[in-house]
Design a protein around this motif. Structure first.
Motif, mmCIF file in Angstrom:
data_model
loop_
_atom_site.group_PDB
_atom_site.id
_atom_site.type_symbol
_atom_site.label_atom_id
_atom_site.label_comp_id
_atom_site.label_asym_id
_atom_site.label_seq_id
_atom_site.Cartn_x
_atom_site.Cartn_y
_atom_site.Cartn_z
ATOM 1 N N SER A 82 0.824 -1.209 0.000
ATOM 2 C CA SER A 82 0.000 0.000 0.000
ATOM 3 C C SER A 82 0.864 1.269 0.000
ATOM 4 O O SER A 82 0.344 2.354 -0.167
ATOM 5 N N THR A 83 2.147 1.149 0.194
ATOM 6 C CA THR A 83 3.027 2.322 0.185
ATOM 7 C C THR A 83 3.943 2.245 -1.022
ATOM 8 O O THR A 83 4.279 1.168 -1.509
ATOM 9 N N ALA A 84 4.354 3.403 -1.497
ATOM 10 C CA ALA A 84 5.243 3.456 -2.655
ATOM 11 C C ALA A 84 6.654 3.137 -2.210
ATOM 12 O O ALA A 84 7.041 3.400 -1.070
ATOM 13 N N PRO A 85 7.449 2.551 -3.066
ATOM 14 C CA PRO A 85 8.835 2.269 -2.705
ATOM 15 C C PRO A 85 9.619 3.562 -2.518
ATOM 16 O O PRO A 85 9.281 4.606 -3.048
ATOM 17 N N TRP A 86 10.701 3.517 -1.756
ATOM 18 C CA TRP A 86 11.499 4.700 -1.434
ATOM 19 C C TRP A 86 12.091 5.347 -2.679
ATOM 20 O O TRP A 86 12.203 6.564 -2.760
ATOM 21 N N TRP A 87 12.466 4.557 -3.681
ATOM 22 C CA TRP A 87 13.083 5.141 -4.882
ATOM 23 C C TRP A 87 12.068 5.933 -5.706
ATOM 24 O O TRP A 87 12.406 6.877 -6.396
ATOM 25 N N ALA A 88 10.774 5.594 -5.623
ATOM 26 C CA ALA A 88 9.749 6.360 -6.334
ATOM 27 C C ALA A 88 9.587 7.732 -5.681
ATOM 28 O O ALA A 88 9.478 8.755 -6.359
ATOM 29 N N ALA A 89 9.593 7.740 -4.347
ATOM 30 C CA ALA A 89 9.492 9.016 -3.632
ATOM 31 C C ALA A 89 10.719 9.867 -3.904
ATOM 32 O O ALA A 89 10.628 11.079 -4.141
ATOM 33 N N GLY A 90 11.901 9.267 -3.912
ATOM 34 C CA GLY A 90 13.143 9.998 -4.211
ATOM 35 C C GLY A 90 13.133 10.526 -5.628
ATOM 36 O O GLY A 90 13.582 11.647 -5.892
ATOM 37 N N GLY A 91 12.644 9.735 -6.566
ATOM 38 C CA GLY A 91 12.562 10.181 -7.958
ATOM 39 C C GLY A 91 11.604 11.345 -8.127
ATOM 40 O O GLY A 91 11.874 12.295 -8.868
ATOM 41 N N ALA A 92 10.464 11.275 -7.431
ATOM 42 C CA ALA A 92 9.490 12.367 -7.500
ATOM 43 C C ALA A 92 10.089 13.642 -6.910
ATOM 44 O O ALA A 92 9.916 14.745 -7.458
ATOM 45 N N PHE A 93 10.808 13.493 -5.800
ATOM 46 C CA PHE A 93 11.455 14.654 -5.186
ATOM 47 C C PHE A 93 12.511 15.235 -6.122
ATOM 48 O O PHE A 93 12.600 16.460 -6.285
ATOM 49 N N ALA A 94 13.311 14.383 -6.748
ATOM 50 C CA ALA A 94 14.349 14.851 -7.675
ATOM 51 C C ALA A 94 13.720 15.573 -8.861
ATOM 52 O O ALA A 94 14.213 16.611 -9.313
ATOM 53 N N LEU A 95 12.619 15.025 -9.383
ATOM 54 C CA LEU A 95 11.925 15.665 -10.498
ATOM 55 C C LEU A 95 11.409 17.042 -10.085
ATOM 56 O O LEU A 95 11.548 18.022 -10.824
ATOM 57 N N TRP A 96 10.814 17.119 -8.900
ATOM 58 C CA TRP A 96 10.322 18.400 -8.387
ATOM 59 C C TRP A 96 11.459 19.399 -8.226
ATOM 60 O O TRP A 96 11.339 20.570 -8.590
ATOM 61 N N LEU A 97 12.589 18.939 -7.691
ATOM 62 C CA LEU A 97 13.743 19.796 -7.466
ATOM 63 C C LEU A 97 14.295 20.332 -8.786
ATOM 64 O O LEU A 97 14.584 21.535 -8.908
ATOM 65 N N VAL A 98 14.400 19.465 -9.779
ATOM 66 C CA VAL A 98 14.893 19.900 -11.094
ATOM 67 C C VAL A 98 13.940 20.926 -11.696
ATOM 68 O O VAL A 98 14.370 21.945 -12.264
ATOM 69 N N ARG A 99 12.639 20.715 -11.564
ATOM 70 C CA ARG A 99 11.653 21.646 -12.108
ATOM 71 C C ARG A 99 11.767 23.015 -11.441
ATOM 72 O O ARG A 99 11.721 24.055 -12.092
ATOM 73 N N GLU A 100 11.926 23.037 -10.128
ATOM 74 C CA GLU A 100 12.056 24.305 -9.397
ATOM 75 C C GLU A 100 13.330 25.047 -9.797
ATOM 76 O O GLU A 100 13.317 26.260 -10.000
ATOM 77 N N ILE A 101 14.434 24.318 -9.874
ATOM 78 C CA ILE A 101 15.701 24.946 -10.255
ATOM 79 C C ILE A 101 15.605 25.506 -11.665
ATOM 80 O O ILE A 101 16.056 26.620 -11.943
ATOM 81 N N TRP A 102 15.002 24.743 -12.574
ATOM 82 C CA TRP A 102 14.831 25.198 -13.956
ATOM 83 C C TRP A 102 13.970 26.461 -14.004
ATOM 84 O O TRP A 102 14.253 27.407 -14.736
#
Length: 107
Positions: free
Chosen positions: A6-26
């Protein structure tokens, strides 16, 4: 994969965070470029307006000097005309005193 399904794996959460971070920096980089472009445009606008104002002030000063010179010349011409009228009146009076007939001045 012993995790809770029922919970997402840790690498999916890390990937989503990295994607968000790249979008903000851009976004920050793009907005900074935009602000810099606007700033450069504003600087160019201000320098153009400053040059135009200086040219207008110089033209106004030249016109003021020219106007003052013209006023001075007109005053001198009026004074000269007044002196000539007085001289004509004096000469006419002298001529009348010796009997000359002087026709009236046309108006």
């Amino acid at each position: 994969m012993d995790g809770d399904p029922s919970t997402a794996p840790w690498w999916a959460a890390g990937g989503a965070f990295a994607l968000w971070l790249v979008r903000e920096i851009w976004g920050v980089i793009n907005s900074r470029k935009k602000e810099r472009t606007e700033t450069d445009a504003n600087v160019a606008l201000v320098s153009g307006l400053t040059a135009r104002i200086e040219a207008l002030e110089a033209a106004q000063q030249r016109m003021g000097t020219q106007l003052a010179e013209e006023i001075k010349l007109r005053m001198a011409a009026q004074e000269e005309a007044h002196r000539l009228r007085l001289r004509v009146m004096t000469l006419e009076s002298a001529m009348r005193s010796v009997g000359a007939v002087i026709p009236p001045e046309p108006t």
